[in-house]
Design a protein around this motif. Structure first.
Motif, PDB file in Angstrom:
ATOM      1  N   LEU A 136      23.234 -12.477   5.423  1.00  6.94           N
ATOM      2  CA  LEU A 136      22.336 -12.567   6.579  1.00  6.94           C
ATOM      3  C   LEU A 136      21.425 -13.793   6.388  1.00  6.94           C
ATOM      4  CD1 LEU A 136      21.440  -8.768   6.771  1.00  6.94           C
ATOM      5  CD2 LEU A 136      22.877 -10.010   8.391  1.00  6.94           C
ATOM      6  N   PRO A 137      21.985 -14.990   6.567  1.00  8.23           N
ATOM      7  CA  PRO A 137      21.204 -16.198   6.267  1.00  8.23           C
ATOM      8  C   PRO A 137      19.983 -16.391   7.173  1.00  8.23           C
ATOM      9  CG  PRO A 137      23.380 -16.742   7.179  1.00  8.23           C
ATOM     10  CD  PRO A 137      23.378 -15.282   6.928  1.00  8.23           C
ATOM     11  N   ILE A 138      19.895 -15.646   8.262  1.00  9.65           N
ATOM     12  CA  ILE A 138      18.704 -15.761   9.128  1.00  9.65           C
ATOM     13  C   ILE A 138      17.528 -14.971   8.558  1.00  9.65           C
ATOM     14  CG2 ILE A 138      19.938 -16.258  11.280  1.00  9.65           C
ATOM     15  CD1 ILE A 138      19.788 -13.260  11.974  1.00  9.65           C
ATOM     16  N   PHE A 139      17.750 -14.209   7.480  1.00  9.97           N
ATOM     17  CA  PHE A 139      16.681 -13.353   6.940  1.00  9.97           C
ATOM     18  C   PHE A 139      15.778 -14.128   5.984  1.00  9.97           C
ATOM     19  CE2 PHE A 139      17.635  -8.541   7.294  1.00  9.97           C
ATOM     20  CZ  PHE A 139      18.025  -8.688   8.609  1.00  9.97           C
ATOM     21  N   ASP A 140      14.456 -13.861   6.090  1.00  8.76           N
ATOM     22  CA  ASP A 140      13.456 -14.298   5.118  1.00  8.76           C
ATOM     23  C   ASP A 140      12.980 -13.033   4.421  1.00  8.76           C
ATOM     24  OD1 ASP A 140      11.012 -14.813   3.881  1.00  8.76           O
ATOM     25  OD2 ASP A 140      10.473 -16.376   5.312  1.00  8.76           O
ATOM     26  N   LEU A 141      13.016 -12.988   3.107  1.00  2.00           N
ATOM     27  CA  LEU A 141      12.750 -11.726   2.403  1.00  2.00           C
ATOM     28  C   LEU A 141      11.287 -11.549   1.984  1.00  2.00           C
ATOM     29  CD1 LEU A 141      16.035 -11.289   0.338  1.00  2.00           C
ATOM     30  CD2 LEU A 141      15.408 -10.345   2.559  1.00  2.00           C
ATOM     31  N   ALA A 142      10.364 -12.284   2.607  1.00  2.00           N
ATOM     32  CA  ALA A 142       8.939 -12.089   2.295  1.00  2.00           C
ATOM     33  C   ALA A 142       8.554 -10.633   2.551  1.00  2.00           C
ATOM     34  CB  ALA A 142       8.087 -13.022   3.154  1.00  2.00           C
ATOM     35  N   GLY A 143       7.587 -10.115   1.789  1.00  2.00           N
ATOM     36  CA  GLY A 143       7.131  -8.732   1.956  1.00  2.00           C
ATOM     37  C   GLY A 143       5.905  -8.675   2.856  1.00  2.00           C
ATOM     38  N   PHE A 144       5.912  -7.750   3.805  1.00  3.25           N
ATOM     39  CA  PHE A 144       4.820  -7.666   4.784  1.00  3.25           C
ATOM     40  C   PHE A 144       4.113  -6.318   4.802  1.00  3.25           C
ATOM     41  CE2 PHE A 144       7.692 -10.920   6.382  1.00  3.25           C
ATOM     42  CZ  PHE A 144       6.811 -11.975   6.601  1.00  3.25           C
ATOM     43  N   HIS A 145       4.549  -5.394   3.953  1.00  2.00           N
ATOM     44  CA  HIS A 145       4.002  -4.040   4.003  1.00  2.00           C
ATOM     45  C   HIS A 145       2.486  -4.049   3.799  1.00  2.00           C
ATOM     46  CE1 HIS A 145       4.757   0.264   4.086  1.00  2.00           C
ATOM     47  NE2 HIS A 145       3.752   0.356   3.243  1.00  2.00           N
ATOM     48  N   PRO A 153      -5.633  -9.508  12.391  1.00  2.00           N
ATOM     49  CA  PRO A 153      -5.750 -10.925  12.074  1.00  2.00           C
ATOM     50  C   PRO A 153      -4.721 -11.440  11.068  1.00  2.00           C
ATOM     51  CG  PRO A 153      -7.682  -9.674  11.304  1.00  2.00           C
ATOM     52  CD  PRO A 153      -6.852  -8.749  12.126  1.00  2.00           C
ATOM     53  N   ASP A 154      -4.323 -10.590  10.122  1.00  2.00           N
ATOM     54  CA  ASP A 154      -3.375 -11.080   9.113  1.00  2.00           C
ATOM     55  C   ASP A 154      -1.930 -10.695   9.423  1.00  2.00           C
ATOM     56  OD1 ASP A 154      -4.056  -8.477   8.802  1.00  2.00           O
ATOM     57  OD2 ASP A 154      -4.283  -8.539   6.612  1.00  2.00           O
ATOM     58  N   PHE A 155      -1.655 -10.339  10.686  1.00  2.00           N
ATOM     59  CA  PHE A 155      -0.266 -10.023  11.062  1.00  2.00           C
ATOM     60  C   PHE A 155       0.628 -11.231  10.758  1.00  2.00           C
ATOM     61  CE2 PHE A 155       3.381 -10.153  13.855  1.00  2.00           C
ATOM     62  CZ  PHE A 155       3.880  -8.856  13.740  1.00  2.00           C
ATOM     63  N   GLY A 156       1.765 -10.957  10.151  1.00  2.00           N
ATOM     64  CA  GLY A 156       2.725 -12.028   9.880  1.00  2.00           C
ATOM     65  C   GLY A 156       2.468 -12.760   8.570  1.00  2.00           C
ATOM     66  N   GLU A 157       1.373 -12.408   7.889  1.00  2.00           N
ATOM     67  CA  GLU A 157       1.089 -13.023   6.588  1.00  2.00           C
ATOM     68  C   GLU A 157       1.752 -12.186   5.496  1.00  2.00           C
ATOM     69  OE1 GLU A 157      -0.605 -15.751   6.005  1.00  2.00           O
ATOM     70  OE2 GLU A 157      -1.030 -16.031   8.142  1.00  2.00           O
ATOM     71  N   PRO A 158       2.512 -12.802   4.609  1.00  2.00           N
ATOM     72  CA  PRO A 158       3.090 -12.020   3.502  1.00  2.00           C
ATOM     73  C   PRO A 158       1.986 -11.350   2.692  1.00  2.00           C
ATOM     74  CG  PRO A 158       4.134 -14.168   3.629  1.00  2.00           C
ATOM     75  CD  PRO A 158       2.973 -14.193   4.590  1.00  2.00           C
ATOM     76  N   THR A 159       2.259 -10.123   2.275  1.00  2.00           N
ATOM     77  CA  THR A 159       1.222  -9.344   1.584  1.00  2.00           C
ATOM     78  C   THR A 159       1.518  -9.131   0.112  1.00  2.00           C
ATOM     79  OG1 THR A 159       2.386  -7.384   2.319  1.00  2.00           O
ATOM     80  CG2 THR A 159       0.458  -8.047   3.604  1.00  2.00           C
TER      81      THR A 159
END
Ligand SMILES: Cc1cc2nc3c(=O)[nH]c(=O)nc-3n(C[C@H](O)[C@H](O)[C@H](O)COP(=O)(O)OP(=O)(O)OC[C@H]3O[C@@H](n4cnc5c(N)ncnc54)[C@H](O)[C@@H]3O)c2cc1C
Length: 440
Positions: A136-145, A153-159
């Motif tokens: 799935l090359p379109i995937f970015d595996l950053a964690g957002f939980h 305000p921090d929506f979309g920022e990796p956590t």
């Protein structure tokens, strides 16, 4: 309303011709029951079945749920043989894409699910992040939980740390036309002698001498049978109330509104051909390929989203709301190249949610009245085996057995494994092993 003369008798009346109602009719007709299915719509499968994402997967949080789902897989794999009849309108198609479940702290990196699979011999593969990105090359595996709402305000920022990979289940996929699958079952049931009455709404449950006697339709017609089965989907609670059987139920059912998003796959990737079912608890979204190279995105109902309960399943808001955009934006965290169109496409429909998100397949306090309900957004895949189990349950109870005291032990034919039907009891304690979500 004055009732007209009795117009019809049957051995069993089945309320609802969704995928589970039609499967129940098919399985009972095969056992020699003269069934009459009563459906308020003009065709089978146009209730919540028609709005279903129809994902066939094998990972569940309980061992019983996992066994039931794996059993269910084989009926879709062998669909044409299972039906024993060839519907001239065509057969529903099972696309076996496999299902990838992201490993997260929330699902304990899939340890329990893998344990259930080891017990039951269900195949799975451990994928690391590189393998996920290769497929799935379109995937970015950053964690957002934890999942958030876009206005935070921090929506979309990796956590935290990126996801390390997932577990891939090859015996999974989806049905391209869920309504057609119910119609296939209704056709197969009719070929075995089952009758279907469409455009007929059940308005009352009739009783006589302490047991069920039949149903009264909205036009006053009475239909008589010694067995009545509530497979009314999101109408289940209202039908159970008509029968007066709510009092001894510890598990209740309620209609819960859901929005499902369809968006085009990012340019350069054919998600319909190369994608798969994905469950991602890090962003609380599940997804699968959808016709026209679209991606279907459903919600895993994170705590930050309010539940929208619906009292009248025949009348609720079928328009998309802000929820549509929220789900698309959450998914955009995983797929940064995702475009979110201004025109909203997808599905609005209802789950019939139970308190612990596990279905009720059971008798009731009213002799002769049964229920297959509380399917909680996760029982499409199990329809054939649920129908088979309901046929066995009705036979067991009508033979005089006390299912509440000595629950039916039912053999799952493909797995050759016994399941305790008491697991699905209306009188069970809330099952704490459940995910308490659509994942079951
Ligand atoms: C958005 C969404 C996504 C889902 N995704 C999945 C998934 O990916 N995988 C999965 O396994 N499951 C999924 N599910 C759940 C699955 O679709 C349901 O469990 C299944 O379709 C239920 O089938 P049913 O026959 O019990 O109910 P329904 O299909 O709802 O059928 C009930 C029927 O009863 C009829 N009826 C109701 N009241 C009356 C009355 N008074 N008189 C006459 N007829 C009546 C209705 O018209 C309806 O046709 C999803 C559900 C939804 C809503």
């Amino acid at each position: 309303m004055a009732s007209t003369a009795k117009t019809h008798t049957a051995d069993a009346i089945i309320i609802g011709a969704g995928v589970i109602g039609a499967a129940t009719a098919f399985e009972m007709a095969k056992q020699g029951w003269k069934t009459l299915s009563v459906e308020r719509n003009a065709v089978a499968g146009h209730g919540s079945t028609g709005g279903s994402c129809a994902i066939i997967r094998v990972h569940y949080s309980t061992l019983e749920g996992t066994a039931f789902a794996y059993e269910g897989y084989f009926y879709w794999r062998d669909w044409a043989d299972y039906l024993e009849a060839h519907d001239p309108n065509g057969l529903a198609q099972f696309r076996q894409t496999g299902c990838l479940v992201m490993k997260t702290e929330q699902n304990d990196y899939m340890a329990r699910h893998k344990g259930h699979c080891d017990t039951l011999g269900i195949p799975y593969e451990d994928w690391d992040g590189a393998k996920v990105r290769e497929r799935l090359p379109i995937f970015d595996l950053a964690g957002f939980h934890p999942p958030k709402r876009p206005e935070e305000p921090d929506f979309g920022e990796p956590t935290g740390e990126p996801l390390t990979g997932g577990v891939y289940f090859p015996t999974a996929g989806y049905i391209t036309d869920p309504a057609l699958s119910a119609q296939n079952l209704a056709y197969a049931a009719a070929a075995k002698g089952a009758e279907f009455l469409y455009g007929a709404t059940v308005a009352a449950i009739l009783k006589e001498g302490g047991r069920v006697k039949g149903v009264r339709l909205a036009d006053g017609t009475e239909l008589h049978a010694p067995v009545v089965i509530n497979v009314g989907g999101p109408a289940s609670a209202r039908i159970n109330a008509m029968a007066g059987v709510l009092d001894d139920m510890t598990i209740t059912t309620r209609a819960l509104r859901q929005e499902v998003v369809h968006v085009p796959s990012p340019a350069g990737f054919d998600f319909e051909r190369d994608g798969m079912v994905v469950s991602d608890s890090d962003i609380a979204c599940y997804s699968r390929p959808e016709h026209g190279n679209h991606i279907l995105i459903g919600s895993e109902d994170p705590p930050c989203d309010p539940h929208v309960w619906v009292d009248d399943d025949a009348s609720y808001n079928r328009d998309f709301t802000e929820q549509w955009r929220i789900q698309a934006m959450r998914y955009g965290q995983r797929v940064p190249s995702l475009g979110i169109p201004s025109k909203m496409r997808g599905v609005v429909d209802l789950y019939d949610a139970s308190d612990d998100w596990i279905p009720i397949y059971d008798k009731s306090a009213l002799p002769g009245f049964y229920m297959a309900c509380g399917t909680s957004g996760n029982q499409f895949k199990n329809a054939p085996i649920a129908g088979k189990m309901m046929a066995a349950l009705v036979a067991y109870c009508e033979a005089g057995n006390d299912h509440d005291a000595r629950p039916l032990q039912f053999r799952l034919p493909y797995l050759d494994r016994e399941t305790n039907v008491g697991f699905y009891s209306r009188k069970r304690e809330i099952n704490r092993e459940s995910s308490f979500s659509v994942l079951g």
